[in-house]
Structures are given as structure tokens and as C-alpha cells.
Design a protein around this motif. Sequence first.
Motif, mmCIF file in Angstrom:
data_model
loop_
_atom_site.group_PDB
_atom_site.id
_atom_site.type_symbol
_atom_site.label_atom_id
_atom_site.label_comp_id
_atom_site.label_asym_id
_atom_site.label_seq_id
_atom_site.Cartn_x
_atom_site.Cartn_y
_atom_site.Cartn_z
ATOM 1 N N UNK A 166 -32.162 -30.774 -14.952
ATOM 2 C CA UNK A 166 -33.012 -29.339 -15.748
ATOM 3 C C UNK A 166 -33.484 -28.112 -14.560
ATOM 4 N N UNK A 167 -33.619 -27.254 -15.347
ATOM 5 C CA UNK A 167 -33.925 -25.626 -14.585
ATOM 6 C C UNK A 167 -35.022 -24.716 -15.062
ATOM 7 N N UNK A 168 -35.726 -25.813 -16.111
ATOM 8 C CA UNK A 168 -36.869 -25.056 -16.625
ATOM 9 C C UNK A 168 -37.979 -26.160 -16.902
ATOM 10 N N UNK A 169 -39.038 -25.259 -17.263
ATOM 11 C CA UNK A 169 -39.889 -26.618 -17.736
ATOM 12 C C UNK A 169 -39.725 -28.105 -18.223
ATOM 13 N N UNK A 170 -39.408 -27.070 -19.848
ATOM 14 C CA UNK A 170 -39.338 -28.788 -20.430
ATOM 15 C C UNK A 170 -38.121 -29.513 -19.808
ATOM 16 N N UNK A 171 -37.620 -29.283 -19.812
ATOM 17 C CA UNK A 171 -36.076 -30.749 -19.193
ATOM 18 C C UNK A 171 -37.299 -31.466 -17.812
ATOM 19 N N UNK A 172 -38.046 -30.546 -17.439
ATOM 20 C CA UNK A 172 -39.050 -31.146 -16.197
ATOM 21 C C UNK A 172 -39.912 -32.697 -16.582
ATOM 22 N N UNK A 173 -40.316 -31.686 -17.467
ATOM 23 C CA UNK A 173 -41.436 -32.762 -18.273
ATOM 24 C C UNK A 173 -40.662 -34.064 -18.714
ATOM 25 N N UNK A 174 -39.109 -33.749 -19.503
ATOM 26 C CA UNK A 174 -39.037 -34.882 -19.899
ATOM 27 C C UNK A 174 -38.476 -36.292 -19.278
ATOM 28 N N UNK A 175 -38.361 -34.982 -17.896
ATOM 29 C CA UNK A 175 -37.579 -36.289 -16.916
ATOM 30 C C UNK A 175 -38.629 -37.254 -16.295
ATOM 31 N N UNK B 19 -28.912 -31.064 4.100
ATOM 32 C CA UNK B 19 -27.852 -30.793 4.030
ATOM 33 C C UNK B 19 -26.966 -30.241 2.304
ATOM 34 N N UNK B 20 -27.893 -30.595 1.744
ATOM 35 C CA UNK B 20 -27.064 -30.760 -0.191
ATOM 36 C C UNK B 20 -28.257 -29.345 -0.326
ATOM 37 N N UNK B 21 -29.367 -29.632 -0.099
ATOM 38 C CA UNK B 21 -30.574 -29.636 -0.804
ATOM 39 C C UNK B 21 -31.790 -30.465 -2.296
ATOM 40 N N UNK B 22 -32.301 -29.869 -2.527
ATOM 41 C CA UNK B 22 -33.299 -30.469 -3.492
ATOM 42 C C UNK B 22 -32.650 -31.055 -4.738
ATOM 43 N N UNK B 23 -31.560 -30.313 -4.813
ATOM 44 C CA UNK B 23 -30.967 -31.119 -6.118
ATOM 45 C C UNK B 23 -30.406 -32.477 -6.053
ATOM 46 N N UNK B 24 -29.326 -32.066 -5.402
ATOM 47 C CA UNK B 24 -28.859 -33.273 -4.441
ATOM 48 C C UNK B 24 -29.247 -34.250 -4.717
ATOM 49 N N UNK B 25 -29.758 -34.206 -3.855
ATOM 50 C CA UNK B 25 -31.735 -35.155 -3.606
ATOM 51 C C UNK B 25 -31.726 -36.521 -4.780
ATOM 52 N N UNK B 26 -31.889 -35.827 -5.986
ATOM 53 C CA UNK B 26 -32.600 -36.035 -6.363
ATOM 54 C C UNK B 26 -31.181 -36.946 -7.261
ATOM 55 N N UNK B 27 -30.128 -36.292 -7.588
ATOM 56 C CA UNK B 27 -28.737 -36.986 -7.826
ATOM 57 C C UNK B 27 -28.516 -37.957 -7.280
ATOM 58 N N UNK B 28 -28.599 -37.939 -5.840
ATOM 59 C CA UNK B 28 -28.238 -39.524 -5.042
ATOM 60 C C UNK B 28 -29.415 -40.533 -5.803
ATOM 61 N N UNK B 29 -30.694 -40.484 -5.563
ATOM 62 C CA UNK B 29 -31.668 -41.046 -6.571
ATOM 63 C C UNK B 29 -30.558 -41.490 -7.486
ATOM 64 N N UNK B 30 -30.440 -41.054 -8.624
ATOM 65 C CA UNK B 30 -30.167 -41.403 -10.041
ATOM 66 C C UNK B 30 -29.124 -42.102 -9.954
ATOM 67 N N UNK C 203 -33.758 -40.824 -16.347
ATOM 68 C CA UNK C 203 -34.842 -39.530 -15.882
ATOM 69 C C UNK C 203 -34.184 -38.548 -15.210
ATOM 70 N N UNK C 204 -34.033 -39.318 -13.600
ATOM 71 C CA UNK C 204 -33.648 -38.726 -12.621
ATOM 72 C C UNK C 204 -32.879 -37.015 -12.891
ATOM 73 N N UNK C 205 -31.439 -38.472 -13.138
ATOM 74 C CA UNK C 205 -30.380 -37.008 -13.647
ATOM 75 C C UNK C 205 -30.931 -35.698 -14.551
ATOM 76 N N UNK C 206 -31.688 -36.207 -15.689
ATOM 77 C CA UNK C 206 -32.080 -35.529 -15.947
ATOM 78 C C UNK C 206 -32.933 -34.006 -15.178
ATOM 79 N N UNK C 207 -33.949 -34.475 -14.404
ATOM 80 C CA UNK C 207 -34.461 -33.606 -13.704
ATOM 81 C C UNK C 207 -33.638 -33.112 -12.509
ATOM 82 N N UNK C 208 -32.294 -33.653 -12.601
ATOM 83 C CA UNK C 208 -31.738 -32.738 -11.208
ATOM 84 C C UNK C 208 -30.832 -31.634 -11.997
#
Length: 407
Positions: free
Chosen positions: A309-318, A374-385, A302-307
Motif C-alpha cells: 500500500x501507498x495510501x491511508x486506506x491500505x495502511x488502515x486495512x493492513x 540495505x533495501x528500504x523500509x518497504x522491503x523490511x515489511x515484505x521480509x516479515x510477511x 496483513x504485512x503484504x498489504x502494508x508493504x
Amino acid sequence: MAPPPRLGLRPNAAQFTLLVVINALVGGMVGQQQTTLPLLAEQVFSLRGYSWVFAYVAAFGVSKAASNYLAGLLSDRYGRKPVLLTGWLFGLPVPLLIMWAPSWEWIIAANILLGLNQGLAWTTTVTMKIDLVGPRQRGLAMGLNEAAGYLAVSLTSLTAGWIAAQHGLRPAPFLLGVAYAVLALVLVAFFVRETRGFVALEAPAPAPARSNAGIIADVTWRHPALSSASVAGMANNLNFGLSWGVFPLLFAGAGLGLREIGLLVALYPLVWGCGQLATGWISDHVGRRPLVVGGMALQALALAVLAWSTVMPGWVAGTMLLGLGSAMVYPALLAVIGDVAAPAWRGRAVGVYRVWRDLGYTAGALLGGVTADTLGLHSAVWAAAGLSALVALLVARRLPETHPGLP
């Protein structure tokens, strides 16, 4: 003359339902600020560094973790009801401090009090429900308890976002918290009954004495099931803490408005809460281990999907997948603790488990803040994944099945 007490959901339906309602109010105290506080940091207090913005989540996590231990220790020693009432006395000032805060330090102080409220009140309602139902329906009881709390998180987040869109970020959304705290204090003071006496029904023979140090060692590293539960719980709440701080800013940075952000923030605990109505019951029939391992793996996906995605359907799924993964893990982990811990030291075991689990909020805030800076918000989500995937592998290797009726 009152009938003698009996274990089970049916004979204790009234008290159990009351505790479910109270735990929903506990969850609502978190929900009132999930959508609004990260936006308050940027729009009202003009904060820019993510590490400082997420400090309120870290403060909440440390405070909640410490009070979880105290809740278990004090409820075993003095009873459950006094601890539950004390938790709500700490909760009452929280929304008032946020409404009137002249600086971000006040918000952090409010979240220290919120952590005390959550640790004392939520841990104690968990222990009280385990007391009432006995071993046969433990997973179902934990599912109902956690479902109530996280459905309230979701619905209050959604409501607070809608109120903020209509009336501003302060003070209107936090009037919900004032109402929740006052109602909870009335219910606990006048209607909740002590449940410590039910321990003797489950274990009439005296259990061997356990030291606090021994219980801490078992739940932290020594016992394979208890320590695995602590690691998985910490990873789950790391993801929740990350979502609390990172997700609203991630979505706002993509141009979404308060209503859309509120919807996405609410979807995660909504699926989490609804899912637990089934997953706790399922763990009573198929075991705890499959839900814990599968739930952590699903959270990584799920976290990989959120990181990605760039549009609403992907964020909803994640967010929905993340909620389902948490729903699989949460009641099963509490049931693991209830399966293994003897009734005489159950409160302390639940408290220590919840110390480690809720330090995940602090870990999520630190991981999210440092990585985002240091790396941006998307990178924080990838790290958690990636971290969630590692924990899934760890519990698959180390966690045994603990259900008393399954091999």
C-alpha cells in the motif's frame, strides 16, 4: 473466617480484575513510546541509520526475554507478588530517563529497564491469572489478560501521539508513564494477594520433579506443542517489534503527521486487544490449533498489504488485519503452555516460552534495521510477511491440539 480458596473466574473476580488493571498499566508503559521514539531518533537526536535507531527495540527484546525466564523461575520459588512488585520498581525510572535523555544511549538504557519491567510484571500477571482460574477457563483468562495489555498499548499510543502533536515529543507524552508506574506500585504493594497457593487446588497430588534444563529443552525444541508455541510467539513479536520501529518512519516518509501516525500505530494493538476478548474464549471451544495457524497466515497477508500500500486506506486495512492475526495467536499460545505444563512447573514454562517469544522484538529490530538500511523500509515489511507465512506452514505441520477437552 475467610472462605477457602476456589478455582475459577467468578470466585476470584476481585483479584482477577485487579490483575487485569495492573496488566493494562504494564501495556501502557510500552504504548507511551510507540509513536514517539522513532520520531525522537530522527527529529531530536538526528539519527539516520535504521539499525542504530532500532537498537532500542533490540535492547528491550533481550532484556524482556531474560527477565521472562527469571520471572518464571523466581515466582515458582519465592511467590508471584514479590516478582510483580520488583518489576514495577524497574519500570518507574523509564519515563524519567526518556524525558531527560541527552543522547540516544540513554533511550537504549531506558528500554533495558522497560524490558525488565515488562518481563517481570507481564509474565507474573499471566501466571497469577492461570493460577486463579484453573483449566476450564484458561483461554478466556488469557484473552482478558492480553486484551487489557494491548488495549492499553493502543490507547496510550494514541494519547501520546495527540499529546506530542500539541506539546512536543518531550517531556509531556512520558508523564503518562510516570502516572502508570506510581499507580501500579500502590496497587501491587497494598492490594494484590499471593496466588501460588492456588496451585495445590489444581494439582493436589505432587507432580514429578522437573529440572530447569528439561523444561528449557521441552519449550525450545523437544515437545511439539510447547516448541511450536515458542516459534509462533517469536514470529508474532518479530512483527510487533518491526511495527514499533518501522511503521512510524514508513508513514512519516509518506508525509503523514503525528496524529495520523499515532492513529495507525494505535490501530494494530487496538484490534489486537479487542479481538482477544473473543479469541481466548473461542480457543476454549474450538481449540488452540486453528487460531494459531490461521492467525499466523493472516499476519503474513496483513504485512503484504502494508508493504504493497501507498495510501491511508491500505495502511488502515493492513494494520487492522495484523491486529486480528495477533489476537488469534496470542491467548491461544499462552493457553497451549497452560494446557501442557503441570502446575508445579508452570511458572518456569511460561517464563521460557516468553523468553523465545520476546526475543522476537530483537529479531524484528535486527531484520527491520538491516533490511531497511540495505533495501528500504518497504522491503523490511515484505521480509516479515514471508517469514510469517513460513511459520504458519511450520505450526500447521507440527502443532497438535492441546485443549484437554478436545481430540
